[in-house]
Structure formats: structure tokens, C-alpha cells
Design a protein around this motif. Structure first.
Motif, PDB file in Angstrom:
ATOM      1  N   GLN A 184      -4.662   3.306  -1.576  1.00 30.48           N
ATOM      2  CA  GLN A 184      -3.742   3.560  -2.679  1.00 30.48           C
ATOM      3  C   GLN A 184      -2.665   2.475  -2.721  1.00 30.48           C
ATOM      4  O   GLN A 184      -2.382   1.908  -3.782  1.00 30.48           O
ATOM      5  CB  GLN A 184      -3.067   4.907  -2.403  1.00 30.48           C
ATOM      6  CG  GLN A 184      -2.857   5.748  -3.612  1.00 30.48           C
ATOM      7  CD  GLN A 184      -2.380   7.134  -3.213  1.00 30.48           C
ATOM      8  OE1 GLN A 184      -1.277   7.279  -2.699  1.00 30.48           O
ATOM      9  NE2 GLN A 184      -3.192   8.133  -3.444  1.00 30.48           N
ATOM     10  N   ALA A 185      -2.098   2.183  -1.553  1.00 30.92           N
ATOM     11  CA  ALA A 185      -1.057   1.156  -1.475  1.00 30.92           C
ATOM     12  C   ALA A 185      -1.603  -0.190  -1.936  1.00 30.92           C
ATOM     13  O   ALA A 185      -0.932  -0.932  -2.651  1.00 30.92           O
ATOM     14  CB  ALA A 185      -0.520   1.068  -0.049  1.00 30.92           C
ATOM     15  N   GLN A 186      -2.864  -0.499  -1.545  1.00 30.32           N
ATOM     16  CA  GLN A 186      -3.483  -1.765  -1.972  1.00 30.32           C
ATOM     17  C   GLN A 186      -3.607  -1.829  -3.488  1.00 30.32           C
ATOM     18  O   GLN A 186      -3.313  -2.858  -4.105  1.00 30.32           O
ATOM     19  CB  GLN A 186      -4.888  -1.907  -1.377  1.00 30.32           C
ATOM     20  CG  GLN A 186      -4.928  -2.156   0.118  1.00 30.32           C
ATOM     21  CD  GLN A 186      -6.372  -2.207   0.650  1.00 30.32           C
ATOM     22  OE1 GLN A 186      -7.329  -1.979  -0.091  1.00 30.32           O
ATOM     23  NE2 GLN A 186      -6.519  -2.504   1.925  1.00 30.32           N
ATOM     24  N   LEU A 188      -1.958  -0.099  -5.872  1.00 33.11           N
ATOM     25  CA  LEU A 188      -0.649  -0.187  -6.529  1.00 33.11           C
ATOM     26  C   LEU A 188      -0.126  -1.611  -6.459  1.00 33.11           C
ATOM     27  O   LEU A 188       0.414  -2.149  -7.431  1.00 33.11           O
ATOM     28  CB  LEU A 188       0.353   0.772  -5.864  1.00 33.11           C
ATOM     29  CG  LEU A 188       0.092   2.267  -6.038  1.00 33.11           C
ATOM     30  CD1 LEU A 188       1.159   3.082  -5.332  1.00 33.11           C
ATOM     31  CD2 LEU A 188       0.043   2.644  -7.512  1.00 33.11           C
ATOM     32  N   ASP A 189      -0.297  -2.223  -5.292  1.00 34.11           N
ATOM     33  CA  ASP A 189       0.132  -3.602  -5.095  1.00 34.11           C
ATOM     34  C   ASP A 189      -0.618  -4.534  -6.053  1.00 34.11           C
ATOM     35  O   ASP A 189      -0.031  -5.418  -6.682  1.00 34.11           O
ATOM     36  CB  ASP A 189      -0.157  -3.980  -3.636  1.00 34.11           C
ATOM     37  CG  ASP A 189       0.553  -5.242  -3.224  1.00 34.11           C
ATOM     38  OD1 ASP A 189       1.774  -5.310  -3.451  1.00 34.11           O
ATOM     39  OD2 ASP A 189      -0.111  -6.150  -2.683  1.00 34.11           O
ATOM     40  N   ASP A 208       1.683  11.840  -9.383  1.00 34.80           N
ATOM     41  CA  ASP A 208       2.350  11.378  -8.172  1.00 34.80           C
ATOM     42  C   ASP A 208       3.617  10.620  -8.551  1.00 34.80           C
ATOM     43  O   ASP A 208       3.570   9.453  -8.924  1.00 34.80           O
ATOM     44  CB  ASP A 208       1.393  10.476  -7.381  1.00 34.80           C
ATOM     45  CG  ASP A 208       1.988  10.023  -6.060  1.00 34.80           C
ATOM     46  OD1 ASP A 208       3.224  10.147  -5.881  1.00 34.80           O
ATOM     47  OD2 ASP A 208       1.234   9.534  -5.211  1.00 34.80           O
ATOM     48  N   GLY A 210       5.994   9.514  -6.806  1.00 37.55           N
ATOM     49  CA  GLY A 210       6.283   8.377  -5.938  1.00 37.55           C
ATOM     50  C   GLY A 210       5.578   7.126  -6.420  1.00 37.55           C
ATOM     51  O   GLY A 210       6.184   6.061  -6.553  1.00 37.55           O
ATOM     52  N   ALA A 211       4.294   7.252  -6.724  1.00 35.60           N
ATOM     53  CA  ALA A 211       3.510   6.100  -7.186  1.00 35.60           C
ATOM     54  C   ALA A 211       4.075   5.579  -8.501  1.00 35.60           C
ATOM     55  O   ALA A 211       4.188   4.366  -8.710  1.00 35.60           O
ATOM     56  CB  ALA A 211       2.039   6.496  -7.349  1.00 35.60           C
ATOM     57  N   SER A 213       7.152   5.753  -9.535  1.00 35.42           N
ATOM     58  CA  SER A 213       8.427   5.075  -9.304  1.00 35.42           C
ATOM     59  C   SER A 213       8.225   3.674  -8.760  1.00 35.42           C
ATOM     60  O   SER A 213       9.054   2.795  -8.953  1.00 35.42           O
ATOM     61  CB  SER A 213       9.276   5.882  -8.315  1.00 35.42           C
ATOM     62  OG  SER A 213       8.824   5.659  -6.995  1.00 35.42           O
ATOM     63  N   VAL A 214       7.106   3.466  -8.094  1.00 35.15           N
ATOM     64  CA  VAL A 214       6.866   2.180  -7.454  1.00 35.15           C
ATOM     65  C   VAL A 214       6.380   1.132  -8.454  1.00 35.15           C
ATOM     66  O   VAL A 214       6.727  -0.033  -8.361  1.00 35.15           O
ATOM     67  CB  VAL A 214       5.857   2.366  -6.295  1.00 35.15           C
ATOM     68  CG1 VAL A 214       5.228   1.064  -5.888  1.00 35.15           C
ATOM     69  CG2 VAL A 214       6.529   3.019  -5.108  1.00 35.15           C
ATOM     70  N   VAL A 215       5.586   1.524  -9.454  1.00 31.99           N
ATOM     71  CA  VAL A 215       5.001   0.507 -10.332  1.00 31.99           C
ATOM     72  C   VAL A 215       5.582   0.483 -11.749  1.00 31.99           C
ATOM     73  O   VAL A 215       5.266  -0.431 -12.500  1.00 31.99           O
ATOM     74  CB  VAL A 215       3.464   0.645 -10.449  1.00 31.99           C
ATOM     75  CG1 VAL A 215       2.794   0.286  -9.152  1.00 31.99           C
ATOM     76  CG2 VAL A 215       3.060   2.032 -10.884  1.00 31.99           C
TER      77      VAL A 215
ATOM     78  N   PRO B 259       4.890   6.132  -1.192  1.00 32.58           N
ATOM     79  CA  PRO B 259       5.787   5.476  -2.140  1.00 32.58           C
ATOM     80  C   PRO B 259       7.161   6.150  -2.145  1.00 32.58           C
ATOM     81  O   PRO B 259       7.260   7.369  -2.159  1.00 32.58           O
ATOM     82  CB  PRO B 259       5.096   5.677  -3.496  1.00 32.58           C
ATOM     83  CG  PRO B 259       3.756   6.231  -3.203  1.00 32.58           C
ATOM     84  CD  PRO B 259       3.824   6.873  -1.858  1.00 32.58           C
ATOM     85  N   LEU B 265       7.765  -2.118  -4.855  1.00 32.25           N
ATOM     86  CA  LEU B 265       6.609  -2.504  -4.056  1.00 32.25           C
ATOM     87  C   LEU B 265       7.018  -3.338  -2.843  1.00 32.25           C
ATOM     88  O   LEU B 265       6.192  -3.869  -2.131  1.00 32.25           O
ATOM     89  CB  LEU B 265       5.628  -3.304  -4.922  1.00 32.25           C
ATOM     90  CG  LEU B 265       4.808  -2.482  -5.918  1.00 32.25           C
ATOM     91  CD1 LEU B 265       4.174  -3.377  -6.956  1.00 32.25           C
ATOM     92  CD2 LEU B 265       3.734  -1.699  -5.198  1.00 32.25           C
ATOM     93  N   ARG B 268       6.468  -2.824   1.789  1.00 37.27           N
ATOM     94  CA  ARG B 268       5.408  -1.917   2.201  1.00 37.27           C
ATOM     95  C   ARG B 268       4.356  -2.693   2.987  1.00 37.27           C
ATOM     96  O   ARG B 268       4.050  -3.822   2.653  1.00 37.27           O
ATOM     97  CB  ARG B 268       4.765  -1.267   0.971  1.00 37.27           C
ATOM     98  CG  ARG B 268       5.816  -0.674   0.075  1.00 37.27           C
ATOM     99  CD  ARG B 268       5.398   0.448  -0.794  1.00 37.27           C
ATOM    100  NE  ARG B 268       4.083   0.404  -1.394  1.00 37.27           N
ATOM    101  CZ  ARG B 268       3.413   1.498  -1.669  1.00 37.27           C
ATOM    102  NH1 ARG B 268       3.908   2.660  -1.359  1.00 37.27           N
ATOM    103  NH2 ARG B 268       2.254   1.426  -2.250  1.00 37.27           N
ATOM    104  N   ILE B 270       0.866  -3.526   3.517  1.00 41.77           N
ATOM    105  CA  ILE B 270      -0.403  -3.389   2.821  1.00 41.77           C
ATOM    106  C   ILE B 270      -1.501  -3.798   3.787  1.00 41.77           C
ATOM    107  O   ILE B 270      -1.620  -4.966   4.148  1.00 41.77           O
ATOM    108  CB  ILE B 270      -0.455  -4.276   1.551  1.00 41.77           C
ATOM    109  CG1 ILE B 270       0.764  -4.028   0.654  1.00 41.77           C
ATOM    110  CG2 ILE B 270      -1.764  -4.054   0.813  1.00 41.77           C
ATOM    111  CD1 ILE B 270       0.797  -2.678  -0.020  1.00 41.77           C
TER     112      ILE B 270
END
Lengths: 329, 326
Positions: A184-186, A188-189, A208, A210-211, A213-215, B259, B265, B268, B270
Motif C-alpha cells: 500500500q505504501a509503495q 501511494l508513493d 481510508d 489516512g491514505a 490525507s497522504v496523497v 498513513p 508522503l 515513510r 518504502i
């Protein structure tokens, strides 16, 4: 500049209204999160906009893309938009890919349809796209089948395919929900990187927070087929105004706070066939008054920024930043 | 420290997979040597990615699967052989709660009949006594009396999960394994079910193993957490300690992948590479191909789980990982 403009979009299935008039603007290059629980209409909004709902769905209202009306537009006109101007990726990549066709061929089909690329050019571009989304040794793996890739890699391939038409807007519908935490982190990145490099706008549909808010730059919260709050990420997350938004945040365990009891929202999401009168959230709302049960609030711009549809919003923090500056001085 | 309710020693589980057209099989080690202690009254969290063996471990702890190696002790005694009388008796004391309540319930039975069924099967109560117990169970999990005659499809996801929990509680169990119990539920409902499980632990002293990939929920509800990677425990610590100060490079990446609003981003970890595949286990430390600190030693030697204060960790280079964290 506004790229997509949705006005009073309504959707009904078999006479049951599930979307009750959504207004939403997506500007060029921005990333907007669409959050809410299952059945709130966050996916239906975009499936309706792109003409992807089954025939029994009744869609009304307006969706304009650079001034061109999409609702009720003839099929060829919509097909020129889908995949080319607006691309969409879904939660489960393995069911969106054709299992009996090599992944390279599937991407090349998209390249031929949307950019007229053929033969060697298309293959080179497919490899470039696979490389861009982080598939290792893309040149040799372009001829593999979907089952030869992991779930995270399949989602990367879906993203490569969506990028094939060089869209101005990517609709990502729960793109990371089915994936493991580190994958998931990969992803989103990757979505963040692609947006920086291409300037493409994105709608990120997810439950989600959190997700999101991140992107995303800003987020829109939906409840029972309506938008209840919209604001930029920072304001929305630091000071939610709608009691439903505030309730959602309170219900999610905070990774840095005490391990205290969670604060749930009482009751359940209403049945679309049987929506409460007045504000749809009022039966679950701790702030509801008698008025909320008879009248329905409209989405209104707030003096402190953002839009809220509520008669009894949570108080905005009073000139908090100014106070802080005084304290610092 | 309270007495252990359940102990696992060197648990191993293997599955045969058909590999080739000619019927040659290979074995996949889903669980590869796990030692675990669950103390009376605590909630132990198990986290890890798909394929890490957490569900298999849960089923072995309940005696629903016979391990290929090692043993499970419940209250100090070894697990009886499946389908024996002693095994059936133990079933009443240990229950499993699944992720998908709709799949766990019978669509053609009212929820009252389903909750009361274990009372009959295990000969716990009959007639008026059973009706009384049913009402108490429904009240306990927050179901209304008038919902008793409903069918599963007439209830919401959160209510269905309450039915599953009520049915699991019918036999008065001492031990519950919850396998992703809230993953299929909406955020606002998730909190209701998490609080219910918490109440059961605090008020009735239920011991639980809580398997989940949702790290925020695990941190909230669990007293201790074990992190699994490819069938082995790589780190185990009290919940607060594990999330505030993760030490194993894999745990650090996992915690960092949550997150956080306002963080964007940046910062984090990765992880490169793919989620682990139990059919192609790397030599040495299974995590080394994705680890930023691995050297040649990590590819050769399998690290053992070792005590380090209040935590246990299986890593050959914990200091290198800790140095970059500071």
C-alpha cells in the motif's frame, strides 16, 4: 482552472435514489479525496459521470469536462473521454486485467486506442510505462500473463494501462484497499510520484482517511448520497466541522494517542429506500435538534473556508493561529 | 505475570501443492517454527502480510488444524486428537470469529436459532433456560430483542458480526481467536465491535488472539503484539513499546506504512520488492532481500527469536537498524 464540473448529479436504481444531487469541481492537476462509508455514493458518482453504470440506472444532472456535457452524451463521444481524458483504476486489479492476455498486449491495446501507436512503437511505450510504474526488468516481463505478477504488481500494471492514454484525470477507486500495508505504501508513493511528474489530476476514492490525507490536496466527505463536508486536507483533519466527519475521525484509533476506548458513531448507515426525513445523519448525530429531523441542510461555504451541510456544525477553532502567533511573539 | 492459558512450542505447518503436470508435489511451509505464549486474560495481536501464516497459526492454536510439527498446550495439557470426545469438549471453550460474518452464518436460519444452536449441541441449556440464556447473549452484544427472528440478510454488517460474537460466546468460552473480525466493517461500525471485544476482555476476563492487518486497531485493542513474516515471529513486544519503538527492520517499515494525516508522503519507509511468497522462501533471514541493513550473514543464517528487555526480536543486525532510527 476547472477541468470537470459536476452539477446536481442524481442516480436512481430501480426507483431507489442513491445519489441526491452532487456538486463537485475538479481543477486541473489537483488531487481530491472522496471519503465515506460503503453505500454513500462515492464510487457511483464517478461511474455515473463516465457512463459506466448498468442500463437500469437513471442518471440526471450535469457532468461537464472542459465544457463538454457527458450525461446523456452519445456513446462514441463518451468513449473518446474514457481512458483518454479520464482513466479509472479499481480496487481489485486481478479482476480488471484479462487473465488470458499478456500484460504488454493489454497496455498496447490502450496505446492503440488512445494514442494511435502500433507495432514496435507501442511495445517500446508499453515497456516504458511498465518501467515508470516500477515493474523490475520490464523489457523481459512485458510478455508475461497477469497471474505471473503479485497483487501489488498487478495494481502497478493497471496504473500503467491507465497512464497509456495520458489522461488529465485519474479516478482511483480504493486502489490500495486490497493490498498489504507495505505494498500500500509503495502504491501511494507511486501515485504521488506520477502526479508530480505528469501534473495529472486525481480523484482518490477511499474509506481510508489516512491514505487520503497522504496523497490528496483536499477531500470531500459523503454520507447517504450527499456531500456533507468539503475542505482542504489540513483544515478538514485538524478541525472537522460536520458531526459525521468529526465522528469518523474519532472512530479511528489514533496511533499516537492513549490506547483508550474508541468512540463509535451510534447506529448504522440508513437504508437508501428508507432515508430519514431532514438531515440523513440526524438519527445518529449527537448534535441533532428537532429542526434537523424535519429540515435538510444544504452544502454552504463557511466563513473560515470549506463547505459544510449542517445546521449544528462543530464550532470552528476561534482565531487559533492568530493567538499562537501572539504567544510566539 | 499471570499464568499462560495457551502455549505453542515449535509449531510448524506444511501444505502440499501440486507443482507440475506430472503430479510432482512440493511442500509449502506456511508456519515455520513458532513459540508463543498467550496469558490468561490478555489480548495478543498477530500482525503480518498475507501469506505470513497468521490465519494458519490461529487455526492451529484452536486445534482446528493438526500441526506438522510442534505442539499446542491449553491450560498446560496437550491438544487432544481431532474428532475425539475430549477435543469436542475443548471446542466449547475455544471459539473462532471470522472476517466475513455473512459467510459464517446460515442464511436460512434466524439469528436466534443460530445463537442458541451451540447451547443444544454442547448440552448446555434447554427450553426456558435456553431462551433466557439467548436473551442474555443478545443483550450482551447489543442486539435488540425484536431482532431475534430476523435472518442474516436483514441485518447490517456490524449487526451480523455481533450475531457471530454472540454465538461464539454461547458456550462460555475462555479463549477466542478473532481472525480479521472488523476488516469487513465500515469505520464507524468497526469501533463499536472493537469496543465490544474490549468489554468482553475487561469484564469477563476473556483471553483472545486478535489477528489483523489493521495496525491501528491492533495497537488499540491488544496488550501484546507478535509480528509475523513468512511463517516466523520476527518481533514480539507489549503493544505500546512495539508501535512507539519498533526494532526489527520489517516492523519498522510496517509501522511507518501507517498513513498519518499531515505527514504527507515524507519520511515513510518504502520497502522495495514484493510481499513474501511462502513457496519461494529466501535462505537465511526470510526478510533479507527486502531489508536495507542485510549483509552476507543475513542471507546465510536464520536469526532466532531472542529476548531483549520486554521484547523479543529475531534479527542479526538490530543495532544497525536502531542506529538509523535515532
Amino acid at each position: 482552472m476547472t477541468f470537470v464540473s459536476i452539477r446536481d448529479l442524481r442516480v436512481a436504481f430501480d426507483g431507489v435514489q442513491v445519489l441526491h444531487g452532487v456538486d463537485l469541481d475538479i481543477r486541473q492537476g489537483e488531487a481530491v479525496g472522496l471519503v465515506g462509508e460503503s453505500g454513500c455514493g462515492k464510487s457511483v458518482t464517478w461511474l455515473a459521470a463516465l457512463g459506466l453504470l448498468p442500463g437500469k440506472a437513471k442518471v440526471s444532472g450535469s457532468v461537464r469536462l472542459d465544457g463538454q456535457e457527458l450525461v446523456g452524451a452519445p456513446r462514441p463521444a463518451i468513449e473518446k473521454v474514457r481512458g483518454k481524458r479520464i482513466a479509472m483504476i479499481f480496487q481489485d486489479p486481478s479482476s480488471s486485467l484479462n487473465p488470458v492476455q499478456r500484460v504488454g498486449k493489454q497496455i498496447m491495446e490502450s496505446l492503440r486506442l488512445h494514442r494511435g501507436l502500433k507495432g514496435r512503437d507501442a511495445r517500446a511505450e508499453a515497456i516504458r510505462l511498465l518501467d515508470m510504474v516500477g515493474i523490475p526488468s520490464a523489457a523481459t516481463r512485458v510478455d508475461l500473463y497477469p497471474h505471473e505478477f503479485s497483487g501489488g504488481q498487478c495494481q502497478r500494471i493497471m496504473i500503467a494501462m491507465a497512464l497509456a492514454g495520458e489522461p488529465d484525470l485519474l479516478i482511483a477507486d480504493e486502489p490500495t484497499t486490497a493490498l498489504d500495508a507495505t505494498i500500500q505504501a509503495q502504491i501511494l508513493d507511486l501515485l504521488g510520484t506520477i502526479r508530480r511528474e505528469t501534473g495529472m489530476a486525481m480523484v482518490f476514492i477511499s474509506h481510508d482517511l489516512g491514505a487520503v490525507s497522504v496523497v490528496c490536496d483536499r477531500a470531500v466527505v459523503m454520507y447517504a448520497g450527499r456531500i456533507v463536508e468539503a475542505n482542504n486536507i489540513r483544515s478538514l483533519f485538524s478541525a472537522p466541522r460536520h458531526p459525521y466527519t468529526a465522528g469518523l475521525f474519532a472512530a479511528i484509533p489514533d496511533i499516537d494517542a492513549d490506547r483508550g476506548r474508541l468512540v463509535p458513531i451510534h447506529g448504522t448507515v440508513p437504508d437508501p429506500k428508507n432515508l430519514p426525513t431532514g438531515c440523513a445523519f440526524s438519527p445518529r448525530c449527537p448534535r441533532a435538534t428537532a429542526f434537523c429531523q424535519t429540515d435538510r441542510p444544504h452544502l454552504r461555504p463557511q466563513s473560515g473556508g470549506g463547505d459544510v451541510a449542517c445546521f449544528q456544525p462543530v464550532a470552528a477553532p476561534k482565531a487559533f493561529p492568530a493567538l499562537r502567533q501572539e504567544a510566539l511573539a | 505475570m499471570t499464568a499462560p492459558l495457551l502455549q505453542a512450542r515449535g509449531l510448524v505447518q506444511e501444505y502440499a501443492t501440486a507443482r507440475s503436470f506430472f503430479g510432482k508435489t512440493s511442500t509449502v511451509r506456511a508456519v515455520d517454527g513458532i513459540d508463543l505464549t498467550v496469558r490468561q486474560g490478555e489480548i495478543l495481536g498477530i500482525v503480518g502480510e498475507s501469506g505470513s501464516g497468521k490465519s494458519t497459526l490461529g487455526r492451529m492454536l484452536l486445534g482446528l488444524e493438526t500441526p506438522a510439527g510442534g505442539e499446542v498446550l491449553y491450560q498446560g495439557a496437550p491438544m487432544p486428537a481431532p474428532r475425539t470426545d475430549a477435543w469436542r469438549k475443548l471446542r466449547a471453550q475455544m471459539q473462532l470469529i471470522f472476517q466475513d460474518p455473512l459467510a459464517a452464518l446460515d442464511r436460512r436460519m434466524t439469528i436466534a436459532a443460530q445463537i442458541a444452536e451451540p447451547l443444544e449441541i454442547h448440552g448446555i441449556a434447554k427450553g426456558a433456560e435456553a431462551a433466557e440464556r439467548l436473551a442474555a447473549l443478545m443483550a450482551r452484544v447489543g442486539l435488540r430483542r425484536d431482532q431475534a427472528d430476523r435472518y442474516p440478510h436483514e441485518l447490517s454488517g456490524g449487526q451480523r458480526q455481533r450475531v457471530v460474537i454472540a454465538r461464539a460466546l454461547a458456550t462460555n468460552p475462555g479463549f477466542l481467536v478473532c481472525d480479521e473480525p472488523v476488516s469487513a466493517l465500515d469505520v464507524s461500525i468497526q469501533a463499536q465491535v472493537v469496543n465490544l471485544l474490549r468489554d468482553l476482555q475487561e469484564q469477563e476476563g476473556l483471553t483472545m488472539v486478535f489477528i489483523s492487518h489493521d495496525l491501528k486497531v491492533v495497537r488499540n485493542i491488544c496488550d501484546r503484539v507478535a509480528v509475523m513474516y513468512l511463517g516466523r515471529v520476527v518481533e514480539e513486544a507489549p503493544s505500546d513499546l512495539l508501535f512507539a519503538d519498533p526494532r526489527h527492520p520489517y516492523t519498522r517499515a510496517l509501522v511507518s506504512s501507517i498513513p498519518k494525516p499531515g505527514q504527507g508522503l515524507h519520511g515513510r519507509i518504502i520497502l522495495q520488492g514484493e510481499p513474501p511468497n511462502p513457496a519461494a522462501r529466501p535462505a537465511g533471514c526470510a526478510f533479507h532481500p527486502r531489508c536495507a541493513f542485510a549483509d552476507r550473514g543475513c542471507a546465510a543464517r536464520v536469526p532466532e527469536l531472542q529476548h531483549d528487555g520486554r521484547r523479543q526480536i529475531a534479527c542479526l543486525k538490530p543495532d544497525a537498524a536502531a542506529a538509523t532510527a535515532a
